[in-house]
Design a protein around this motif. Structure first.
Motif, PDB file in Angstrom:
ATOM      1  N   GLY A  10       0.921  -1.095  -0.012  1.00 42.97           N
ATOM      2  CA  GLY A  10      -0.105   0.006   0.127  1.00 42.97           C
ATOM      3  C   GLY A  10       0.934   1.394  -0.134  1.00 42.97           C
ATOM      4  O   GLY A  10       1.881   1.116  -0.280  1.00 42.97           O
ATOM      5  N   LEU A  11       0.325   2.565   0.223  1.00 43.37           N
ATOM      6  CA  LEU A  11       0.880   3.557   0.217  1.00 43.37           C
ATOM      7  C   LEU A  11       1.094   4.289   1.783  1.00 43.37           C
ATOM      8  O   LEU A  11       0.060   3.890   2.561  1.00 43.37           O
ATOM      9  CB  LEU A  11      -0.132   4.621  -0.583  1.00 43.37           C
ATOM     10  CG  LEU A  11       0.347   6.168  -0.399  1.00 43.37           C
ATOM     11  CD1 LEU A  11       1.679   6.371  -1.069  1.00 43.37           C
ATOM     12  CD2 LEU A  11      -0.626   6.951  -0.992  1.00 43.37           C
ATOM     13  N   VAL A  12       2.189   4.547   2.101  1.00 44.16           N
ATOM     14  CA  VAL A  12       2.632   5.141   3.418  1.00 44.16           C
ATOM     15  C   VAL A  12       3.475   5.970   3.413  1.00 44.16           C
ATOM     16  O   VAL A  12       4.050   6.284   2.450  1.00 44.16           O
ATOM     17  CB  VAL A  12       3.115   3.684   4.339  1.00 44.16           C
ATOM     18  CG1 VAL A  12       4.395   3.195   3.760  1.00 44.16           C
ATOM     19  CG2 VAL A  12       3.103   4.155   5.797  1.00 44.16           C
ATOM     20  N   GLN A  13       3.311   6.707   4.368  1.00 38.52           N
ATOM     21  CA  GLN A  13       4.460   7.965   4.705  1.00 38.52           C
ATOM     22  C   GLN A  13       5.679   7.521   5.065  1.00 38.52           C
ATOM     23  O   GLN A  13       5.807   6.583   5.897  1.00 38.52           O
ATOM     24  CB  GLN A  13       3.721   9.074   5.329  1.00 38.52           C
ATOM     25  CG  GLN A  13       2.673   9.974   5.001  1.00 38.52           C
ATOM     26  CD  GLN A  13       2.255  11.207   5.945  1.00 38.52           C
ATOM     27  OE1 GLN A  13       2.515  11.132   7.104  1.00 38.52           O
ATOM     28  NE2 GLN A  13       1.715  12.189   5.199  1.00 38.52           N
ATOM     29  N   PRO A  88      11.310   6.504   1.410  1.00 41.14           N
ATOM     30  CA  PRO A  88      10.892   6.650  -0.210  1.00 41.14           C
ATOM     31  C   PRO A  88      11.790   5.591  -1.087  1.00 41.14           C
ATOM     32  O   PRO A  88      11.238   5.414  -1.903  1.00 41.14           O
ATOM     33  CB  PRO A  88      11.271   8.014  -0.642  1.00 41.14           C
ATOM     34  CG  PRO A  88      11.199   8.841   0.938  1.00 41.14           C
ATOM     35  CD  PRO A  88      11.647   8.084   1.918  1.00 41.14           C
ATOM     36  N   THR A  91      10.261   2.223  -1.877  1.00 39.60           N
ATOM     37  CA  THR A  91       9.300   2.121  -2.880  1.00 39.60           C
ATOM     38  C   THR A  91       9.614   0.999  -4.129  1.00 39.60           C
ATOM     39  O   THR A  91      10.755   1.087  -4.798  1.00 39.60           O
ATOM     40  CB  THR A  91       8.913   3.577  -3.519  1.00 39.60           C
ATOM     41  OG1 THR A  91       8.339   4.280  -2.486  1.00 39.60           O
ATOM     42  CG2 THR A  91       7.760   3.296  -4.474  1.00 39.60           C
ATOM     43  N   GLN A 118       2.756  -3.961  -4.525  1.00 39.03           N
ATOM     44  CA  GLN A 118       3.256  -2.519  -4.607  1.00 39.03           C
ATOM     45  C   GLN A 118       3.233  -1.950  -3.100  1.00 39.03           C
ATOM     46  O   GLN A 118       2.267  -1.867  -2.518  1.00 39.03           O
ATOM     47  CB  GLN A 118       2.354  -1.745  -5.419  1.00 39.03           C
ATOM     48  CG  GLN A 118       2.975  -0.303  -5.603  1.00 39.03           C
ATOM     49  CD  GLN A 118       4.263  -0.186  -6.246  1.00 39.03           C
ATOM     50  OE1 GLN A 118       4.437  -0.812  -7.413  1.00 39.03           O
ATOM     51  NE2 GLN A 118       5.158   0.640  -5.677  1.00 39.03           N
ATOM     52  N   VAL A 119       4.421  -1.364  -2.869  1.00 38.83           N
ATOM     53  CA  VAL A 119       4.844  -0.692  -1.676  1.00 38.83           C
ATOM     54  C   VAL A 119       5.339   0.851  -2.095  1.00 38.83           C
ATOM     55  O   VAL A 119       6.081   0.860  -2.944  1.00 38.83           O
ATOM     56  CB  VAL A 119       5.899  -1.328  -0.746  1.00 38.83           C
ATOM     57  CG1 VAL A 119       6.101  -0.286   0.436  1.00 38.83           C
ATOM     58  CG2 VAL A 119       5.210  -2.594  -0.205  1.00 38.83           C
ATOM     59  N   THR A 120       4.566   1.694  -1.699  1.00 39.84           N
ATOM     60  CA  THR A 120       4.905   3.110  -2.153  1.00 39.84           C
ATOM     61  C   THR A 120       4.975   3.839  -0.909  1.00 39.84           C
ATOM     62  O   THR A 120       3.934   3.905  -0.050  1.00 39.84           O
ATOM     63  CB  THR A 120       3.718   3.675  -3.084  1.00 39.84           C
ATOM     64  OG1 THR A 120       3.826   3.003  -4.211  1.00 39.84           O
ATOM     65  CG2 THR A 120       4.102   5.208  -3.430  1.00 39.84           C
ATOM     66  N   VAL A 121       6.154   4.441  -0.762  1.00 38.81           N
ATOM     67  CA  VAL A 121       6.475   5.395   0.495  1.00 38.81           C
ATOM     68  C   VAL A 121       6.720   6.855  -0.030  1.00 38.81           C
ATOM     69  O   VAL A 121       7.498   7.241  -0.483  1.00 38.81           O
ATOM     70  CB  VAL A 121       7.585   4.921   1.265  1.00 38.81           C
ATOM     71  CG1 VAL A 121       8.055   5.599   2.595  1.00 38.81           C
ATOM     72  CG2 VAL A 121       7.754   3.374   1.384  1.00 38.81           C
ATOM     73  N   SER A 122       5.630   7.689   0.459  1.00 40.76           N
ATOM     74  CA  SER A 122       5.882   9.025   0.259  1.00 40.76           C
ATOM     75  C   SER A 122       6.666   9.838   1.128  1.00 40.76           C
ATOM     76  O   SER A 122       6.874   9.438   2.275  1.00 40.76           O
ATOM     77  CB  SER A 122       4.428   9.621   0.013  1.00 40.76           C
ATOM     78  OG  SER A 122       3.686   9.471   1.406  1.00 40.76           O
TER      79      SER A 122
END
Length: 123
Positions: A10-13, A88, A91, A118-122
């Motif tokens: 997922g999406l994580v900060q 980041p 990702t 998918q791993v997305t790091v913002s």
């Protein structure tokens, strides 16, 4: 034949955490080492972490050491990757993989792969 199914991406900060899971079916899961790999856009797939058949031995890429933890529950045919202090540069698509034997001193040599999560790091 072995099927590996990943979940938990997922999406994580940046600084956050995620836990990936990989559930195996088919051949006896407990007899083999398992691992996680990742592939960022435009880059080659790289090794992340490995766990021996019984869970007593683990091995990590230097880039994730101290932040990621691999574990397994053989009763559930599942291997996990706990990812903390995410950056980041973490990702990527993360892949679960089955080793060809029970134990490795370093990274595994996979013979089966999952489909990836998918791993997305913002930032």
């Amino acid at each position: 034949q072995v099927q590996l199914v990943e979940s938990g991406g997922g999406l994580v900060q940046a600084g956050g955490s995620l836990r990936l899971s990989c559930t195996a079916s088919g051949r006896t899961f407990t007899n083999y080492a398992m691992g996680w790999f990742r592939q960022a856009p435009g880059k080659e797939r790289e090794f992340v972490a490995r766990i021996s058949w019984g869970g007593s031995s683990t091995y990590y890429a230097d880039s994730v050491k101290g932040r990621f933890t691999i574990s397994r529950d053989n009763a559930k045919n599942t291997v996990y990757l706990q990812m903390n202090s995410l950056k980041p540069e973490d990702t990527a698509v993360y892949y679960c993989a089955k080793g060809r034997r029970a134990y490795y001193s370093g990274a595994i040599s996979p013979d089966y792969w999952g489909q990836g999560t998918q791993v997305t790091v913002s930032s």
